[in-house]
Design an enzyme around this catalytic site. Sequence first.
Site, PDB file in Angstrom:
ATOM      1  N   HIS A   1       0.842  -1.204   0.000  1.00 25.18           N
ATOM      2  CA  HIS A   1       0.000   0.000   0.000  1.00 25.18           C
ATOM      3  C   HIS A   1       0.873   1.249   0.000  1.00 25.18           C
ATOM      4  CE1 HIS A   1      -2.502  -3.245   1.657  1.00 25.18           C
ATOM      5  NE2 HIS A   1      -3.398  -2.713   0.849  1.00 25.18           N
TER       6      HIS A   1
ATOM      7  N   TRP B   1      10.118   1.588   2.906  1.00 26.83           N
ATOM      8  CA  TRP B   1      10.601   2.837   2.300  1.00 26.83           C
ATOM      9  C   TRP B   1      10.570   3.989   3.297  1.00 26.83           C
ATOM     10  CZ3 TRP B   1      13.171   2.008  -1.794  1.00 26.83           C
ATOM     11  CH2 TRP B   1      12.735   1.136  -2.782  1.00 26.83           C
TER      12      TRP B   1
ATOM     13  N   LEU C   1       1.379  15.360   5.410  1.00 22.85           N
ATOM     14  CA  LEU C   1       1.988  15.398   4.073  1.00 22.85           C
ATOM     15  C   LEU C   1       1.845  16.786   3.449  1.00 22.85           C
ATOM     16  CD1 LEU C   1       1.011  11.928   2.557  1.00 22.85           C
ATOM     17  CD2 LEU C   1       3.150  12.610   3.606  1.00 22.85           C
TER      18      LEU C   1
ATOM     19  N   ARG D   1      33.626  26.390 -20.900  1.00 17.30           N
ATOM     20  CA  ARG D   1      33.982  25.283 -21.793  1.00 17.30           C
ATOM     21  C   ARG D   1      33.997  25.760 -23.251  1.00 17.30           C
ATOM     22  NH1 ARG D   1      36.566  20.542 -22.519  1.00 17.30           N
ATOM     23  NH2 ARG D   1      35.473  19.193 -23.994  1.00 17.30           N
TER      24      ARG D   1
ATOM     25  N   GLN E   1      23.441  28.714 -29.830  1.00 16.56           N
ATOM     26  CA  GLN E   1      21.997  28.890 -29.581  1.00 16.56           C
ATOM     27  C   GLN E   1      21.375  27.696 -28.853  1.00 16.56           C
ATOM     28  OE1 GLN E   1      19.950  29.882 -33.194  1.00 16.56           O
ATOM     29  NE2 GLN E   1      20.645  32.001 -33.159  1.00 16.56           N
TER      30      GLN E   1
ATOM     31  N   GLU F   1       6.078  11.124  -1.164  1.00 12.96           N
ATOM     32  CA  GLU F   1       5.120  12.192  -0.787  1.00 12.96           C
ATOM     33  C   GLU F   1       4.024  12.342  -1.845  1.00 12.96           C
ATOM     34  OE1 GLU F   1       5.246  14.129   1.913  1.00 12.96           O
ATOM     35  OE2 GLU F   1       7.318  14.039   2.640  1.00 12.96           O
TER      36      GLU F   1
ATOM     37  N   ASP G   1       2.013  11.143 -10.739  1.00 11.32           N
ATOM     38  CA  ASP G   1       0.667  10.787 -11.236  1.00 11.32           C
ATOM     39  C   ASP G   1      -0.400  11.107 -10.192  1.00 11.32           C
ATOM     40  OD1 ASP G   1       1.822   9.631 -13.494  1.00 11.32           O
ATOM     41  OD2 ASP G   1       1.922   7.642 -12.578  1.00 11.32           O
TER      42      ASP G   1
END
Length: 404
Positions: A153, A181, A259, A288, A299, A383, A387
Amino acid sequence: MTTENTFTKANKQDAYQHHDYYLMDELLTEEHLLIRNTVRDWVKKEISPIIEDCAQKAAFPHHLIRGLGEAGAFGPQLPAAYGCGGMDYITYGIIMQELERCDSGIRSTASVQGSLVMYPIYKFGSEEQKLKYLPKLATGEMMGCFGLTEPDHGSNPAGMVTNFKDAGDGKHVILNGAKMWISNAPFADIAVVWAKNELGKIKGIVVERGMEGFTTPETHNKWSLRASATGELVFNDVKVPVENILPGVEGLKGPLTCLNSARFGISWGAIGAALDCYDTALRYAKERNQFGKPIAGFQLQQKKLAEMITEITKAQLLTWRLGVLMNEGRATPAQISMAKRNNVAMACSIAREARQMLGGMGITGEYSIMRHMMNLESVITYEGTHDIHLLITGMDVTGENAFS
Ligand code: TGC
Ligand code: FAD
């Protein structure tokens, strides 16, 4: 008139050096700027020199914890009465930005401590719980973690199976289940764990290291957030005192409210990572030389840089306004989702473009970009994934739930 012009020019020059394209600093207070400079200097002195090594070795720099506390990184937005910072949400955002300019993993440690451990104890805890934990958490004497996600979950925490039941002695509950996690888990002294009671209602419960049956195995082999310690929380008939249950909330809105605070901080933090990538790419492009001139003169490279600073500036405006709404208590969860989603995706894309601008050098640890790029893969996932935040905005504007 002349003086004004000279002043404006000097101001602009300074602002450009700090990549403050729209002179956003003018929207901040003296106190905000002071805190930003203090934290920035501390990060440069204490974290920047060691962070690449920590990430390469996948080692969390434990010795920084007290310094983070002294720098005000733990719960700056919570009241001074409990030993916390007593500052506003913009200050909190600024601190997260300065930490993540260096490394998302260090910002993660502070986000979890301030928004996911201290905040729920402050918001939903009893007076005894606040006095017991908050002052120590603010200094870093005690560290915490936040257990919501489970192996089965993640995006759908409502389905969690971790649970507790009455121990039968009227004084304890018995906790069973597992969380996965979890940032800071391997070293945390306490865990704010979200679990279901016998009625299936979600409650917050403070589990302390050393309670029998509670273990925190570390998660290895991460290619992302390597300087942050991640682990599991395993509860095997853990006997937890009833007074460790947070009395002030029931249901999923408990963890989701925390959260909101953490996602707000991440929306600022992501700008920090983006700024560091942009700054590195800009400096590199000016120095560089290829085909007889600095690559900044081509550009294609200018397009990348121009788009980066445009996106950073838009994100800065979004977060500043969100900070004002947070301070006024008017920010909605959907507004926070929009900022978290937009800013983290912006940072991911800037990291990618910036890395390419450095050519082969971009893949080395000599520069911070690749580390940011890998870190941001976690930030765009935790967090609430990219999606999920889109679906939150989608539901907010249409009124239709597309989650399930
Ligand atoms: P839903 O039915 O929509 O809502 C249930 C109850 O919660 C309320 N609510 C909120 N309250 C406060 N803030 C929010 N953002 C809220 N969103 C919803 C809602 O009003 C309702 O209240 P009530 O009183 O009616 O009961 O819930 P759902 O099951 O449909 O889920 C909604 C969804 C998918 C948006 C939510 O589950 C979600 O956000 N999922 C993502 C999970 C997530 O973000 N996990 C993060 C784990 S922690 C972490 O990643 C830490 S990383 C730290 C680091 O290292 O920095
Ligand atoms: P899943 O939910 O399985 O999602 C997999 C994919 O499916 C994603 O792309 C997702 O967007 C997509 N998806 C899921 N549902 C839908 C849907 N309805 N519609 C469309 N697409 C969908 N959690 C904590 O509780 N505490 C912590 O401290 C913490 N720290 C973390 C640290 C790291 C380094 C990481 C990587 C994660 C951490 N997490 C933590 C967990 C994190 O919050 C979850 O990984 C995240 O919420 C996603 O859950 P999941 O990994 O199970 O993915």
